[in-house]
Design an enzyme around this catalytic site. Sequence first.
Site, PDB file in Angstrom:
ATOM      1  N   TYR A 235       0.822  -1.207   0.000  1.00  0.00           N
ATOM      2  CA  TYR A 235       0.000   0.000   0.000  1.00  0.00           C
ATOM      3  C   TYR A 235       0.857   1.258   0.000  1.00  0.00           C
ATOM      4  O   TYR A 235       2.023   1.252   0.401  1.00  0.00           O
ATOM      5  CB  TYR A 235      -0.913   0.029   1.236  1.00  0.00           C
ATOM      6  N   PHE A 245       2.180   9.729   3.420  1.00  0.00           N
ATOM      7  CA  PHE A 245       2.535   9.619   4.842  1.00  0.00           C
ATOM      8  C   PHE A 245       3.037   8.233   5.214  1.00  0.00           C
ATOM      9  O   PHE A 245       3.636   8.045   6.274  1.00  0.00           O
ATOM     10  CB  PHE A 245       1.349  10.013   5.729  1.00  0.00           C
ATOM     11  N   ASP A 246       2.821   7.236   4.326  1.00  0.00           N
ATOM     12  CA  ASP A 246       3.295   5.889   4.644  1.00  0.00           C
ATOM     13  C   ASP A 246       3.259   5.037   3.384  1.00  0.00           C
ATOM     14  O   ASP A 246       2.425   5.238   2.495  1.00  0.00           O
ATOM     15  CB  ASP A 246       2.408   5.252   5.718  1.00  0.00           C
ATOM     16  N   ILE A 278      -7.477   0.310  10.582  1.00  0.00           N
ATOM     17  CA  ILE A 278      -8.591   1.252  10.630  1.00  0.00           C
ATOM     18  C   ILE A 278      -9.835   0.635   9.983  1.00  0.00           C
ATOM     19  O   ILE A 278      -9.726  -0.234   9.106  1.00  0.00           O
ATOM     20  CB  ILE A 278      -8.222   2.585   9.946  1.00  0.00           C
ATOM     21  N   TYR A 304      -8.682   8.011  11.103  1.00  0.00           N
ATOM     22  CA  TYR A 304      -8.137   8.412  12.401  1.00  0.00           C
ATOM     23  C   TYR A 304      -8.936   9.525  13.076  1.00  0.00           C
ATOM     24  O   TYR A 304      -8.516  10.049  14.107  1.00  0.00           O
ATOM     25  CB  TYR A 304      -6.668   8.811  12.243  1.00  0.00           C
ATOM     26  N   PHE A 320      -5.743   5.667  -0.357  1.00  0.00           N
ATOM     27  CA  PHE A 320      -4.830   4.521  -0.321  1.00  0.00           C
ATOM     28  C   PHE A 320      -4.831   3.808  -1.666  1.00  0.00           C
ATOM     29  O   PHE A 320      -5.903   3.473  -2.202  1.00  0.00           O
ATOM     30  CB  PHE A 320      -5.261   3.516   0.751  1.00  0.00           C
TER      31      PHE A 320
END
Length: 334
Positions: A235, A245-246, A278, A304, A320
């Site tokens: 991902y 961010f990731d 999540i 979040y 994502f």
Amino acid sequence: MKKYILYFIAPLLTISALNANAQTGGVKKRTVAAKSGVVKKPAVVKKSVTPAEVTGMLKTSKGSFYKIYTANPGPKAKISDVITFNFIQKTGKDSVLFSSYTAGHPAQAQIQPSRGLGDMMDVFPLLAAKDSALVKIPADSIFKGHEEARPPFFPKGSFLSFVIKMEKIQSINEAMAERNAAMEKQKQAEIAAANEYITSHGLKTTSTSSGLQYVITAPTDKYKPVNGDTVLVNYTGKLLNGKVFDSSIEANAKAAGLDQPGRPYEPISVVVGEGRVIPGWEEALLLMNEGSKATFIIPSGLAYGERGSGAIPPNSTLAFDMELVKVKPAKKTN
């Protein structure tokens, strides 16, 4: 500075009226002869000494010292009211432990009967909207019975200080109505931002009842996971402004300038339905087949939420790009 948990406990009640009477002559001192004929000495009455640090301050029935800097007209906070306030928490030497100003948002609390020293419920009802005050709480009372929790910057005889600014006082109904309106406004703003992202990226998405939007970019007809299965997923996660961010993919992480020292770049393992990811991911994984790729637009309520997480700001809709690399079906039990 090391973080400490401060334990607030109610102080023991003291019988002060008798001592006060003894000092003013209300109770006459007299010697009492014991059966043995020995005359007992009168008890020494210790006078209460106000520490210099709180001289001139008023004291609540719970033992908090306070001084109101600005007293404004208007009703004061009462039981069940919801208050919004800013505060700075300091040691006796003015070292700041916490500041709501630095945190970027005020605190909120509902007024309740005070349960003990340190809950501030003995002070809040003394304040009207826009009042500011200094409150000092004896550290000896806070840590009584919990000396192991006393940090070194709260020595014997010191005080925990609060500088408070009462921003707003509302009834519970007013506070709930304001919160609901703010949440609806935030929700509509998120929807608009998500739709703009989808349009600008030319995505033709499908929406689920939860608000999740997705498009399967590389479909397959292989096995689709169910709860209990273990899946391996690659991902890349982005904010709607495009900031990554990731990522579990090294090339994507490096292209985005992510600093993830020690991280293994490989598909992550998730057991579907265990709640370790999540909610948006839990729903997304059930929509994919093994080997498929998809883009998911996940609203903050499925991500979040109001708190955010690390590089993810509060109330952020996330995008994502995901690949369901492998599905390991759960072992069937007889």
